[in-house]
Design a protein around this motif. Sequence first.
Motif, PDB file in Angstrom:
ATOM      1  N   UNK A 164      -6.195 -13.712  -9.555  1.00 42.20           N
ATOM      2  CA  UNK A 164      -7.070 -12.748  -8.900  1.00 42.20           C
ATOM      3  C   UNK A 164      -6.240 -12.108  -7.775  1.00 42.20           C
ATOM      4  N   UNK A 165      -5.697 -10.938  -8.056  1.00 38.19           N
ATOM      5  CA  UNK A 165      -4.713 -10.334  -7.161  1.00 38.19           C
ATOM      6  C   UNK A 165      -5.293  -9.942  -5.808  1.00 38.19           C
ATOM      7  N   UNK A 166      -6.601  -9.694  -5.754  1.00 37.98           N
ATOM      8  CA  UNK A 166      -7.206  -9.282  -4.488  1.00 37.98           C
ATOM      9  C   UNK A 166      -7.666 -10.475  -3.646  1.00 37.98           C
ATOM     10  N   UNK A 167      -7.493 -11.690  -4.185  1.00 37.26           N
ATOM     11  CA  UNK A 167      -7.880 -12.887  -3.443  1.00 37.26           C
ATOM     12  C   UNK A 167      -6.645 -13.598  -2.893  1.00 37.26           C
ATOM     13  N   UNK A 168      -6.871 -14.566  -2.011  1.00 37.83           N
ATOM     14  CA  UNK A 168      -5.747 -15.234  -1.360  1.00 37.83           C
ATOM     15  C   UNK A 168      -5.197 -16.385  -2.199  1.00 37.83           C
ATOM     16  N   UNK A 169      -4.115 -16.977  -1.703  1.00 42.46           N
ATOM     17  CA  UNK A 169      -3.427 -18.042  -2.434  1.00 42.46           C
ATOM     18  C   UNK A 169      -4.345 -19.236  -2.664  1.00 42.46           C
ATOM     19  N   UNK A 199      -2.667 -12.595  -2.892  1.00 46.20           N
ATOM     20  CA  UNK A 199      -1.692 -12.833  -3.964  1.00 46.20           C
ATOM     21  C   UNK A 199      -1.056 -11.538  -4.459  1.00 46.20           C
ATOM     22  N   UNK A 200      -1.819 -10.443  -4.465  1.00 40.17           N
ATOM     23  CA  UNK A 200      -1.266  -9.163  -4.915  1.00 40.17           C
ATOM     24  C   UNK A 200      -0.123  -8.662  -4.063  1.00 40.17           C
ATOM     25  N   UNK A 201       0.025  -9.191  -2.849  1.00 39.14           N
ATOM     26  CA  UNK A 201       1.117  -8.779  -1.957  1.00 39.14           C
ATOM     27  C   UNK A 201       2.354  -9.651  -2.087  1.00 39.14           C
ATOM     28  N   UNK A 202       2.290 -10.667  -2.961  1.00 42.25           N
ATOM     29  CA  UNK A 202       3.447 -11.539  -3.166  1.00 42.25           C
ATOM     30  C   UNK A 202       4.396 -10.941  -4.194  1.00 42.25           C
ATOM     31  N   UNK A 203       5.645 -11.385  -4.178  1.00 45.32           N
ATOM     32  CA  UNK A 203       6.609 -10.989  -5.205  1.00 45.32           C
ATOM     33  C   UNK A 203       6.221 -11.629  -6.532  1.00 45.32           C
ATOM     34  N   UNK A 204       6.817 -11.131  -7.625  1.00 44.79           N
ATOM     35  CA  UNK A 204       6.503 -11.657  -8.951  1.00 44.79           C
ATOM     36  C   UNK A 204       6.783 -13.142  -9.084  1.00 44.79           C
ATOM     37  N   UNK A 205       7.922 -13.585  -8.522  1.00 46.08           N
ATOM     38  CA  UNK A 205       8.280 -14.996  -8.603  1.00 46.08           C
ATOM     39  C   UNK A 205       7.289 -15.884  -7.873  1.00 46.08           C
ATOM     40  N   UNK A 206       6.831 -15.440  -6.709  1.00 48.89           N
ATOM     41  CA  UNK A 206       5.862 -16.220  -5.943  1.00 48.89           C
ATOM     42  C   UNK A 206       4.477 -16.184  -6.580  1.00 48.89           C
ATOM     43  N   UNK A 207       4.130 -15.061  -7.203  1.00 48.58           N
ATOM     44  CA  UNK A 207       2.885 -15.018  -7.969  1.00 48.58           C
ATOM     45  C   UNK A 207       2.915 -16.038  -9.109  1.00 48.58           C
TER      46      UNK A 207
END
Length: 506
Positions: A356-361, A406-414
């Motif tokens: 869920x890219x708009x939600x947090x880790x 989560x949407x603000x993280x890099x691909x690797x961290x996602x």
Amino acid sequence: MSEYILEMEKIFKEFTGVKALTDVNFKVKKAEIHCLIGENGAGKSTLMKVLSGVYPHGTYDGDIVFENKVQEFHHISDSVKTGIAIIYQELALFPDLTVYENIFAGNEVKRGAFVDWNQTIVKAKQMLQKVKLNINPETLVKDLSVGKQQLVEIAKALSKEVKLLILDEPTAALNENDSANLLELMRDLKKQGITCIMISHKLKEVISIADKATILRDGRTICTLDASKGEISESVIIKNMVGREIDDIYPKRANKTFGNKVLEVANWSAYDQGLGRNLVKNVDMHVKKGEIVGIAGLMGSGRTELALSIFGNPKSYKLQGELKLEGIPRKFTHTSDAIRAGIAYVTEDRKGDGLFLTQDIKSNITTANLKGISKNGIINDNEEVKIANVYKNSLNVKAPSVEQIVGNLSGGNQQKVSLGKWLFVGPKLLILDEPTRGIDVGAKFEIYTIMNKLISEGMSIIMISSELGEVLGMSDRIYVMAEGKIKGELSKDQADQEKIMQLATQ
């Protein structure tokens, strides 16, 4: 007059106090293929968004000089008018419109005040010829493969008389044939005088096509390598990308002892009632405790369909055959049944289906196992933060806190967050579908290290991958699929790229 078509000088860009680009200098000569490389979060896409006007003039410091003129792009349309086009990994086409409508969307061919559709189709055919795409321009975009849609995007750019074409991870979602065709097209565009900038994590592609390669690290320019001087090699790129040597991209496991069979499927078939055909056909396979089993094959071979059919059948295939988990026959009617039984599936599409890219880790990590942080149906917020921090730290997710979106993280961290989500479920068998797609070599190494750690703790892994090096480097055994069938099984000692491709193309 400068020999460079593009000069980006002393570029600085910040986001709410975070320095994304610091004193970046980037120069590209006319009619060269220039690759932009770096780990996720290095600043590659940010730099290209500055160039294309996504981040308008005034939101960054520094100068953009294009064709010897200082440019001030306030919108994407400004850069397009100048002759710059950018094609993102997520294609920006209208799926329900035709190919010709997409190619000239926003750039319509008109006769007086009205669109001349006949001339539009004629010109669309000319653009399709330029990108060597032999299709009817009246075809709906949604009916094309991803590779062909990518070519339609390039045809669209060419229709606007592009001088500088930026491609952001253009082959990330393509199979090997489509990737090879796209790289060959870039060489043809170069001959026509068009300059290309390509962002890519695929080092073999960079080595094969780049005239120059500029490496960014932590938002700074590290170096520019020149192919004509023999400077572009895998070891040199990796060292400059990550700031250290990675002698072996695929970390070794000291102990390779396997236990009993965790998963067995026999005569396993999956019939798609919508398509009216079997996507998985009479598959026999098994996975032992503490084993990484690779599944190789070309796109459309049935690898993902096999994984989904095992993971509770979310696509509602009509299943036949026998599935055993730790020797016990099982029938899953829902993914929740598979999860409870100890199976987890990390999807290949982390942005579309995995997170869920708009939600947090913390929300993403706990979402598949809310019972683990709840009592009497009420979520314990403190426990959620505690659990999320455990996985953030153990997986080395680079973020200021578990409150990070989560949407603000890099691909690797996602991808690490996606892994954490399923590890919190406590699986016995983890299915990883394209676990390193779209992430850089440093993040790949971290994912591989995590996989080895999980195996050493007694977990079993099925890894689906289109990268043959990854399959060979990480797997203990390899199944090769084609047309929904297992075409062969290879031990690590038996396997090589040629044998896998022979089986995959049977």
